[in-house]
Design an enzyme around this catalytic site. Structure first.
Site, PDB file in Angstrom:
ATOM      1  NE  ARG A  27      -3.496  -0.658   2.255  1.00  0.00           N
ATOM      2  CZ  ARG A  27      -4.971  -0.820   2.352  1.00  0.00           C
ATOM      3  NH1 ARG A  27      -5.116  -2.135   1.738  1.00  0.00           N
ATOM      4  NH2 ARG A  27      -5.845   1.009   1.492  1.00  0.00           N
ATOM      5  CD1 TRP A  74       2.732   5.852  -2.962  1.00  0.00           C
ATOM      6  CD2 TRP A  74       0.609   6.974  -2.699  1.00  0.00           C
ATOM      7  NE1 TRP A  74       2.415   6.531  -4.023  1.00  0.00           N
ATOM      8  CE2 TRP A  74       1.435   6.705  -4.306  1.00  0.00           C
ATOM      9  CE3 TRP A  74       0.070   7.771  -2.392  1.00  0.00           C
ATOM     10  CZ2 TRP A  74       0.964   7.801  -4.971  1.00  0.00           C
ATOM     11  CZ3 TRP A  74      -0.188   9.147  -3.976  1.00  0.00           C
ATOM     12  CH2 TRP A  74      -0.016   8.733  -4.608  1.00  0.00           C
ATOM     13  CG  ASN A  98      -4.819   4.906   3.744  1.00  0.00           C
ATOM     14  OD1 ASN A  98      -4.616   5.485   3.206  1.00  0.00           O
ATOM     15  ND2 ASN A  98      -5.888   4.033   3.420  1.00  0.00           N
ATOM     16  N   GLY A  99      -5.260   8.389   3.693  1.00  0.00           N
ATOM     17  CA  GLY A  99      -5.533   9.165   2.842  1.00  0.00           C
ATOM     18  C   GLY A  99      -5.993  10.589   2.986  1.00  0.00           C
ATOM     19  CD  GLU A 478      -1.347  -3.495 -18.870  1.00  0.00           C
ATOM     20  OE1 GLU A 478      -1.978  -2.819 -18.755  1.00  0.00           O
ATOM     21  OE2 GLU A 478      -1.276  -4.469 -17.833  1.00  0.00           O
ATOM     22  CD  GLU A 485       3.024  -0.062 -13.819  1.00  0.00           C
ATOM     23  OE1 GLU A 485       2.330  -1.140 -14.419  1.00  0.00           O
ATOM     24  OE2 GLU A 485       2.496   0.481 -12.160  1.00  0.00           O
ATOM     25  CG  HIS A 501      -5.895  12.240 -36.448  1.00  0.00           C
ATOM     26  ND1 HIS A 501      -6.443  12.801 -38.009  1.00  0.00           N
ATOM     27  CD2 HIS A 501      -6.091  10.468 -37.236  1.00  0.00           C
ATOM     28  CE1 HIS A 501      -7.251  11.704 -39.066  1.00  0.00           C
ATOM     29  NE2 HIS A 501      -7.333  10.836 -38.307  1.00  0.00           N
ATOM     30  CE  LYS A 601      -0.624  -5.762  -7.436  1.00  0.00           C
ATOM     31  NZ  LYS A 601      -0.628  -5.634  -8.603  1.00  0.00           N
TER      32      LYS A 601
HETATM   33  O1  M6R Z   1      -5.937  -2.964  -7.494  1.00  0.00           O
HETATM   34  P1  M6R Z   1      -6.611  -2.286  -9.216  1.00  0.00           P
HETATM   35  O2  M6R Z   1      -6.557  -3.506 -10.373  1.00  0.00           O
HETATM   36  O3  M6R Z   1      -7.918  -1.747  -8.804  1.00  0.00           O
HETATM   37  O4  M6R Z   1      -5.416  -1.197  -9.494  1.00  0.00           O
HETATM   38  C1  M6R Z   1      -6.070  -0.736 -10.353  1.00  0.00           C
HETATM   39  C2  M6R Z   1      -4.421   0.518 -11.145  1.00  0.00           C
HETATM   40  O5  M6R Z   1      -3.800   0.558 -10.140  1.00  0.00           O
HETATM   41  C3  M6R Z   1      -3.785  -1.237 -11.312  1.00  0.00           C
HETATM   42  O6  M6R Z   1      -3.802  -1.818 -12.272  1.00  0.00           O
HETATM   43  C4  M6R Z   1      -2.184   0.244 -11.800  1.00  0.00           C
HETATM   44  O7  M6R Z   1      -2.591   0.326 -13.499  1.00  0.00           O
HETATM   45  C5  M6R Z   1      -1.346  -0.779 -11.742  1.00  0.00           C
HETATM   46  N1  M6R Z   1      -0.193  -0.303 -11.216  1.00  0.00           N
HETATM   47  C6  M6R Z   1      -0.901  -1.314 -13.689  1.00  0.00           C
HETATM   48  O8  M6R Z   1       0.436  -1.923 -13.740  1.00  0.00           O
END
Ligand code: M6R
Length: 606
Positions: A27, A74, A98-99, A478, A485, A501, A601
């Site tokens: 997290r 984070w 958290n928040g 993707e 990332e 375009h 994550k």
């Molecule tokens: O847990 P989630 O699938 O809801 O997460 C969504 C995104 O945060 C997640 O897919 C993020 O884009 C990944 N790090 C991409 O690899």
């Protein structure tokens, strides 16, 4: 984001706090900290970076106390350093959060006016001083209730008090929070996963609720401060063990596990002998659904986009997709005959959860496609389609992506069959093809060496582009997301037909461009678009599928061929070289593959 833990016990708690923080690191991992009560004082230790830095701190190793709170951060407000790390404490109160507190600037001004001194740049510190201020005139319950009322934004909180040696307060608005029950000790955690090594008996707090955790019992309160009763859930007691095994990183292990992801999904939902799809207890008749809206973030959003192509191809449903953070603030026309599908690996993504919440308030049909079945999104959706890919640790989502698109494809097939949008013979053929998919994924995973050398060129470039049309377009997005990332290389995913375009202006001599051109309906068109970028100096990596026909192009820099299957299923195979490209680029750069910079994550802030 951030992860919270709290333990009230009759034994020393610091080792268990550290263990739980390690589980919560997904997290947030820019700093970590903990506080315990000992000899009537609050002891606080914080470290920049990972939990292992905190663990090595000699103060933690000698930390006493049978009641404590911990946090992995984070950063939202303030640099990721040890001063801004949580807990934040006054002489009387220590808080983990958290928040985001949206009105922290105004509150801070007010509190400074009252003589409070601030040490950090965080929004959290206002909570500490507000409680301290309210405690001057109120008891614990009233001071908490009054404090929560003053806060705008989202929070999950864990709070200990210097003068309360048997009490942790937990409170929730927006961000998830769970209470756990153990023998002569009780816990607070951001999720059940953090508590699982200690207990499988869990209560989830709802928005607005707060609780008082004593060693022997827990009291729950509504937003208005009235006592409430809450259910204790008994979760599966087997703790899923997941380690890297012989792999260098979780990400590469998770990539290699994808044949199993597909097998699990197929075993769960497909009855191969009767050529049928089993989605038990689906709460709606097919004629009650005339459109579908798919919502997610990041990779999960790409799954939604992928699904849009399939739903449109296979069913006659109207299909919309949305990025959750946009959906929640638009003026949506909610429709009773629309099925709203929330796609999320973690099931805790704040924006996706908020979109679900909005749909629930509007009384429409909600369905979750999630990996973590105990998550908030799974719990609060009317119907859940788990993706069964097992724990995913790498921040870059890989096996969860294939798991999500598989379940969405299966859902599209099922609805098509029920609505009679597809001939049974065609349906049967697609089921047969699915049966072979795990083998094809396995074979495609073997294309390793070539990608390793290709990744050098991407690492040396200023930027890169990923192009695809039709079914390959979501995969291009993707692939670009994975590369940025993990390798911090600028990568843009684009529909191949859109290049002229505008983005064509970016192409210059030697720029690496990935072109996804499987032998599908779009093949010839994509190859023409590829020529247009080659003509402007791009170094094209063409990813296509094996075929007896030669590729109708020269001047490509490199070519990778995945296995062949029906057009619908090619996106699964095209994804694999892109995941590997991102992995090897980051590996060569020596970056932290499982925990890329600035990310987490589970994204539990808006
Ligand atoms: O847990 P989630 O699938 O809801 O997460 C969504 C995104 O945060 C997640 O897919 C993020 O884009 C990944 N790090 C991409 O690899």
């Amino acid at each position: 984001m951030c992860g919270i833990i709290g333990i009230n016990s009759n034994k020393p708690v610091s080792a268990n706090i550290i263990n739980s923080l390690k589980k919560l690191e997904y997290r947030g991992y820019d700093s970590a900290g903990m506080a315990t009560l000992y000899n009537g004082l609050i002891n606080e230790v914080k470290s920049e970076g990972r939990v292992e830095n905190l663990e090595k701190n000699s103060l933690v190793q000698n930390m006493e106390g049978t009641i404590g709170i911990g946090h992995v951060r984070w950063a939202t407000h303030g640099l990721p350093n040890s001063i801004n790390a949580h807990p934040h404490s006054s002489q009387n109160v220590s808080v983990v959060h958290n928040g985001i507190i949206e009105n922290s600037t105004i509150l801070k001004k007010f509190l400074i006016g009252k003589g409070h001194k601030f040490k950090s740049q965080t929004d959290t510190e206002v909570i500490v001083h507000l409680i301290t201020e309210n405690l001057k005139t109120e008891n614990i319950v009233n001071s908490i209730q009054k404090t929560l009322k003053s806060l705008h934004g989202s929070f999950a909180l864990g709070i200990i008090f210097k003068d309360q040696p048997d009490l942790i307060v937990g409170a929730r608005r927006g961000s998830p929070l769970a209470v756990g029950y153990g023998p002569n000790e009780n816990y607070l955690g951001s999720d059940s996963y953090a508590l699982k090594s200690m207990t499988n008996k869990i209560t989830y707090l709802n928005d607005g609720e707060f609780c008082i955790i004593k060693k022997d019992y827990v009291e729950f309160f509504s937003e208005e401060g009235t006592k409430i009763n809450k259910k204790v859930l008994e979760l599966s007691s087997t703790e899923e063990k997941y380690d890297k095994g012989d792999y260098k990183h979780f990400m590469v292990k998770e990539i290699e596990e994808q044949p199993n992801t597909i097998k699990n999904g197929i075993n769960e939902y497909i009855d191969m002998s009767n050529k049928d799809i089993n989605i038990y207890n689906f709460p709606w008749r097919s004629d009650e659904i005339s459109s579908i809206t798919l919502i997610g973030c990041g990779t999960a959003y790409h799954s939604c986009l992928m699904a849009k192509y399939w739903f449109e191809e296979i069913t006659s449903l109207d299909v919309n997709i949305d990025i959750a953070s946009e959906f929640r603030y638009r003026k949506n026309r909610f429709k009773k005959d629309t099925l709203y599908v929330f796609v999320s690996q973690s099931g805790e993504t704040a924006d996706t959860y908020a979109a679900l919440d909005l749909c629930k308030q509007s009384g429409v049909k909600t369905c979750a496609v999630v990996n973590v079945v105990e998550s908030s999104i799974a719990r609060d959706s009317e119907f859940v389609l788990p993706i069964h890919c097992g724990i995913e640790i790498g921040v870059a989502s890989t096996k969860a992506f294939l798991g999500q698109i598989l379940i969405l494809y299966i859902l599209a097939l099922k609805l098509a069959l029920l609505r009679k949008d597809i001939e049974k013979s065609n349906f049967d053929k697609k089921i047969d093809d699915l049966k072979n998919l795990p083998k094809l994924v396995e074979k495609t995973l073997l294309i390793d060496n070539k990608i390793q050398s290709i990744s050098n060129t991407f690492n040396e470039a200023k930027g890169s582009m990923f192009l695809g049309r039709g079914f390959s377009y979501p995969i291009a997005l993707e692939g670009a997301l994975k590369l940025k990332e993990l390798s911090y290389i600028h990568a843009e995913g684009y529909p191949a037909g859109e290049m002229k375009h505008g983005p064509l202006a970016l192409i210059e001599e030697g720029m690496p461009v990935v072109v996804l051109a499987p032998r599908d309906n779009y093949y010839k068109k994509t190859i023409s678009n590829m020529q247009e970028v080659i003509a402007r100096g791009a170094k094209v990596l063409l990813i296509t599928n094996k075929s007896k026909d030669e590729v109708i192009s020269e001047n490509i820099w490199e070519k990778i061929e995945v296995e062949s299957t029906n057009e619908d299923l090619l996106p699964f195979l095209l994804t694999i070289p892109l995941q590997k490209l991102a992995y090897y680029s980051a590996l060569k750069k020596g970056y932290d593959i499982d925990k890329p910079r600035n990310l987490a994550k589970s994204v539990t802030v808006e």
